[in-house]
Design a protein around this motif. Structure first.
Motif, PDB file in Angstrom:
ATOM      1  N   GLU A   1       0.836  -1.204   0.000  1.00 17.96           N
ATOM      2  CA  GLU A   1       0.000   0.000   0.000  1.00 17.96           C
ATOM      3  C   GLU A   1       0.870   1.254   0.000  1.00 17.96           C
TER       4      GLU A   1
ATOM      5  N   LYS B   1      -4.196   7.128  -1.767  1.00 17.66           N
ATOM      6  CA  LYS B   1      -4.271   6.119  -0.705  1.00 17.66           C
ATOM      7  C   LYS B   1      -5.511   5.236  -0.816  1.00 17.66           C
ATOM      8  N   ASP B   2      -6.670   5.828  -1.106  1.00 17.38           N
ATOM      9  CA  ASP B   2      -7.896   5.027  -1.228  1.00 17.38           C
ATOM     10  C   ASP B   2      -7.789   4.022  -2.364  1.00 17.38           C
TER      11      ASP B   2
ATOM     12  N   MET C   1      -5.451   1.196  -1.334  1.00 14.97           N
ATOM     13  CA  MET C   1      -6.116   0.253  -0.439  1.00 14.97           C
ATOM     14  C   MET C   1      -7.076  -0.643  -1.220  1.00 14.97           C
TER      15      MET C   1
END
Length: 166
Positions: free
Chosen positions: A134, A144-145, A148
């Motif tokens: 990640e 980041k989303d 993930m």
């Protein structure tokens, strides 16, 4: 290692393979080997790949492709495309691109480069510090989303594979 007739320093091989994994992740949001990644004193490394190169895991497989002489690694024999049947054309293009960009660099120059350019790397005094995929995805520019979500998709795929092979 097939690119160097006289062999290549093991550290250089490991750095090039780490950079290939990183580039492939940046380009395709998918790793080539999904190795366990660690920050070590000499920079980031793909751990299982290093163990294979060292002969510590599956030597019967690694020895078919990789010869060793001291700290040098070289192709154990002349290799053709069919020897790489587990690699996609995209993965081979990534490896070629890394060779074009970094093949001229020494192991020491690659250590300096990865320390300087790999934001996911953590400076360490010799202990192993895990690098999460990640964090690597974010370091190569993925929000980041999204990073993930890539990892959630991978985990779902791994669970499906485990069910199919049980």
């Amino acid at each position: 290692a097939a690119k160097a007739d006289k062999g290549m320093d093991k550290l250089k091989v490991v750095k090039l393979l780490y950079l290939a994994e990183r580039m492939h992740l940046a380009s395709y949001h998918a790793g080539m080997v999904w190795d366990d990644l660690f920050s070590l004193k000499n920079g980031p490394v793909p751990s299982s790949t290093l163990n294979g190169i060292d002969g510590n895991i599956h030597p019967e497989v690694w020895d078919e492709y990789l010869g060793k002489h001291g700290n040098k690694r070289f192709a154990a024999r002349q290799l053709v495309r069919d020897d790489f049947d587990e690699l996609s054309n995209a993965e081979l293009r990534t490896l070629e691109a890394i060779w074009q960009e970094h093949g001229h660099r020494s192991a020491g120059q690659l250590v300096e480069y990865t320390h300087r350019e790999c934001a996911e790397y953590t400076e360490t005094d010799g202990r192993r510090v895990p690098i999460r995929y990640e964090d690597l995805l974010v370091a190569v520019g993925l929000p980041k989303d999204d990073a993930m979500q890539v990892m959630a998709d991978l985990e779902a795929w791994r669970q499906a594979e485990a069910v199919l092979h049980s």
